[in-house]
Design a protein around this motif. Structure first.
Motif, PDB file in Angstrom:
ATOM      1  N   ASN A  45       0.830  -1.204   0.000  1.00  5.63           N
ATOM      2  CA  ASN A  45       0.000   0.000   0.000  1.00  5.63           C
ATOM      3  C   ASN A  45       0.866   1.256   0.000  1.00  5.63           C
ATOM      4  O   ASN A  45       0.581   2.224  -0.711  1.00  5.63           O
ATOM      5  CB  ASN A  45      -0.919  -0.008   1.220  1.00  5.63           C
ATOM      6  N   SER A  46       1.960   1.242   0.776  1.00  5.04           N
ATOM      7  CA  SER A  46       2.880   2.385   0.800  1.00  5.04           C
ATOM      8  C   SER A  46       3.542   2.561  -0.555  1.00  5.04           C
ATOM      9  O   SER A  46       3.683   3.682  -1.057  1.00  5.04           O
ATOM     10  CB  SER A  46       3.944   2.185   1.891  1.00  5.04           C
ATOM     11  N   ARG A  47       3.971   1.434  -1.169  1.00  5.38           N
ATOM     12  CA  ARG A  47       4.592   1.524  -2.492  1.00  5.38           C
ATOM     13  C   ARG A  47       3.598   2.105  -3.516  1.00  5.38           C
ATOM     14  O   ARG A  47       3.943   2.935  -4.348  1.00  5.38           O
ATOM     15  CB  ARG A  47       5.055   0.142  -2.940  1.00  5.38           C
ATOM     16  N   SER A  48       2.311   1.667  -3.438  1.00  4.97           N
ATOM     17  CA  SER A  48       1.293   2.158  -4.365  1.00  4.97           C
ATOM     18  C   SER A  48       1.071   3.661  -4.200  1.00  4.97           C
ATOM     19  O   SER A  48       0.964   4.403  -5.177  1.00  4.97           O
ATOM     20  CB  SER A  48      -0.017   1.402  -4.138  1.00  4.97           C
ATOM     21  N   LEU A  61      10.611   6.007  -2.118  1.00  7.98           N
ATOM     22  CA  LEU A  61      10.280   4.736  -2.756  1.00  7.98           C
ATOM     23  C   LEU A  61      11.494   3.811  -2.797  1.00  7.98           C
ATOM     24  O   LEU A  61      11.387   2.595  -2.563  1.00  7.98           O
ATOM     25  CB  LEU A  61       9.761   5.002  -4.175  1.00  7.98           C
ATOM     26  N   LYS A  62      12.690   4.378  -3.058  1.00  5.27           N
ATOM     27  CA  LYS A  62      13.917   3.571  -3.106  1.00  5.27           C
ATOM     28  C   LYS A  62      14.207   2.966  -1.729  1.00  5.27           C
ATOM     29  O   LYS A  62      14.546   1.778  -1.616  1.00  5.27           O
ATOM     30  CB  LYS A  62      15.082   4.443  -3.561  1.00  5.27           C
ATOM     31  N   GLN A  63      14.065   3.767  -0.685  1.00  7.44           N
ATOM     32  CA  GLN A  63      14.300   3.252   0.675  1.00  7.44           C
ATOM     33  C   GLN A  63      13.267   2.176   1.024  1.00  7.44           C
ATOM     34  O   GLN A  63      13.592   1.174   1.672  1.00  7.44           O
ATOM     35  CB  GLN A  63      14.229   4.393   1.696  1.00  7.44           C
ATOM     36  N   LEU A  64      12.007   2.377   0.590  1.00  6.74           N
ATOM     37  CA  LEU A  64      10.970   1.387   0.853  1.00  6.74           C
ATOM     38  C   LEU A  64      11.283   0.075   0.146  1.00  6.74           C
ATOM     39  O   LEU A  64      11.087  -1.012   0.717  1.00  6.74           O
ATOM     40  CB  LEU A  64       9.612   1.923   0.388  1.00  6.74           C
ATOM     41  N   GLU A  65      11.793   0.121  -1.105  1.00  2.00           N
ATOM     42  CA  GLU A  65      12.154  -1.080  -1.837  1.00  2.00           C
ATOM     43  C   GLU A  65      13.292  -1.830  -1.113  1.00  2.00           C
ATOM     44  O   GLU A  65      13.283  -3.056  -1.012  1.00  2.00           O
ATOM     45  CB  GLU A  65      12.594  -0.721  -3.261  1.00  2.00           C
ATOM     46  N   GLY A  66      14.293  -1.079  -0.639  1.00  3.68           N
ATOM     47  CA  GLY A  66      15.382  -1.705   0.114  1.00  3.68           C
ATOM     48  C   GLY A  66      14.882  -2.344   1.398  1.00  3.68           C
ATOM     49  O   GLY A  66      15.269  -3.450   1.769  1.00  3.68           O
TER      50      GLY A  66
END
Length: 498
Positions: A79-82, A113-118
């Protein structure tokens, strides 16, 4: 074309121009509000979701079987990524569209978004290790450290994004205010230009005597109109004009302009108050280390923002028998009599009723003796009581109760509705953090006890080894003595035979 028709055409043109300018101001204000609104909640929402995902994943890794990874953790990350992806590309959020972001906004959103992906990558790796049966010591502490570093990096980037949004909102509010003043000045200049054209047109209407009389009346009229416009320009939207509006189209247009500007000004003040209050309140909600201190900070600021007189915040809790009750964790200006009891059962009183019904309770006829506000005039019953449930994701975490001598406005109610979800999410996180801290303290205490027991066992083993060595020496000494006795016995036996 007759002069009267020319004047009518001028008045109609002026009215259309003024109406167009007013519409443009209103459109500018609304579009700015729609542009900033989606970003105001984005940072706090993503931050709350990532914090819950982090806390619940640690509990999941620790073996909490009540937590489902896909439902409780992965759904928050997705949901955060979306939300971040929609913000970057200009998608839809809470019935509002994200505008195409500026390069500065896009840079901060992309960093988040990059930090969330990591964060998600290292979380999946830790889950894979757990699924494969690899222990934390075998997996190593480096993966845990990378997981925590990406989480802290995500929180830092979200704080930067929230700060950028707050600065942008302040700039937009300042821009709208300057723009409104510019439009008012333009209307004033346009008015004087039209008045001048009208004055020149009237010079040849009738004879000299009638012209002088007309000019005198027109002068008085223009002075009234000029005074009216100047008062509007200075921000006095309650001023009136002493002219017959049924026969003066220009005066009627100016009155309509005043009413529209007054309405826009009031709406703008309400929106600015809500936006500024939400932005300022987010700073309070971020400091949630201690649940009671957080509760006191929340209720104190709410009383200040709403210009109320007293209030309390009740948190959902359970006793040792798993019975649910509402505990007063924060209060402001409560008298001694009503709040000696700090626990309320579900269904008990208005607070307990609000918990069961999960709906706000708004009372303007407060029963005598329900609560009293202490002031210099003694103890007085408030005029208004507002009890509000704190709900997030269809789950209730507490109750707000606020009392005031003044009736709450619709703007104040709207602010409470918007801020209640953020308060509920923050209380949930604070409560979860308190439980986690307690569990960590218990685990540390248990580890210390085990370490002490291990040391005692080591000392016992050393004492047993020393005792064993002593016994071995005594056995060897006895064996030597027995061998010597046997030797002497053989010698004695040999002597007797001879």
């Amino acid at each position: 074309m007759k002069t009267s028709k020319k004047l009518l055409l001028i008045f109609v043109s002026l009215g259309l121009i003024i109406g167009g300018l007013i519409y443009f101001v209103q459109f500018k204000t609304t579009s700015t509000y729609d542009k900033d609104l989606p970003y105001i909640s984005l940072g706090d929402k993503v931050k709350n979701q990532s914090t819950k995902a982090h806390l619940w994943f640690e509990e999941f890794i620790s073996g909490d079987e009540t937590i489902n990874y896909e439902r409780d953790i992965n759904s928050l990350v997705e949901n955060s990524r979306s939300l971040l992806t929609k913000a970057i590309k200009g998608g839809k959020f809470d019935q509002k569209n994200f505008p195409i972001p500026s390069e500065e906004f896009k840079t901060h959103l992309s960093a988040c978004l990059k930090q969330l992906e990591g964060f998600n990558k290292f979380m999946l790796e830790r889950k894979t290790n757990m699924d494969n049966g690899t222990s934390n010591e075998e997996a190593g502490s480096e993966l845990d450290q990378l997981f925590d570093e990406t989480y802290e990096g995500l929180q830092s980037e979200l704080d930067k994004l929230i700060e950028l949004v707050n600065n942008t909102v302040d700039q937009d509010i300042s821009s709208i205010t300057s723009f409104s003043l510019t439009i008012a000045l333009a209307v004033t200049i346009l008015f004087f230009i039209i008045a001048y054209i009208m004055f020149k047109t009237q010079t040849n209407i009738e004879s000299k005597a009638k012209t002088e009389e007309f000019f005198e009346l027109e002068k008085i009229r223009l002075e009234k109109l000029n005074k009216f416009v100047n008062e509007i320009t200075s921000g006095d939207y309650n001023t009136n004009i002493d002219l017959d509006l049924s026969e003066d189209n220009l005066a009627q247009s100016l009155v309509d302009m005043r009413d529209t500007l007054k309405s826009n000004s009031e709406e703008e003040k309400k929106r600015n108050w809500i936006v500024a209050s939400l932005a300022n309140f987010s700073n309070i909600l971020r400091n949630n280390d201690d649940l009671h201190q957080l509760s006191n900070n929340i209720i104190s600021k709410l009383i200040e923002y709403l210009n109320a007189n007293q209030g309390g915040i009740f948190i959902i809790n359970e006793d040792e028998n798993n019975n649910t009750f509402l505990e007063l964790t924060g209060c402001y200006a409560y008298g001694r009599q009503k709040f000696l009891e700090k626990k309320v059962k579900p269904g008990e009183g208005l607070v307990g009723q609000c918990y069961l019904e999960r709906q706000p309770i708004f009372i303007t006829d407060v029963p005598q003796g329900y609560t009293k506000i202490q002031s210099g005039l003694g103890d007085s019953t408030p005029s208004c009581l507002y009890i509000f449930p704190l709900i997030v994701n269809d789950e209730i975490y507490g109750i707000l109760e606020i009392a005031s001598f003044e009736i709450f406005t619709e703007t104040q109610k709207e602010f409470l509705e918007k801020v209640s979800e953020s308060i509920a999410a923050t209380l949930k996180n604070a409560k979860t953090g308190s439980v986690t801290t307690k569990l960590l303290a218990e685990a540390q205490e248990m580890a210390e006890v085990m370490s002490q027991q291990e040391e005692e066992m080591r000392q016992n083993m050393e004492e047993m080894q020393a005792t064993s060595e002593t016994m071995n020496q005594m056995v060897e000494q006895k064996d030597s003595e027995i061998a010597e006795l046997k030797k002497q016995i053989r010698l004695l036996n040999s002597g007797e035979k001879n």
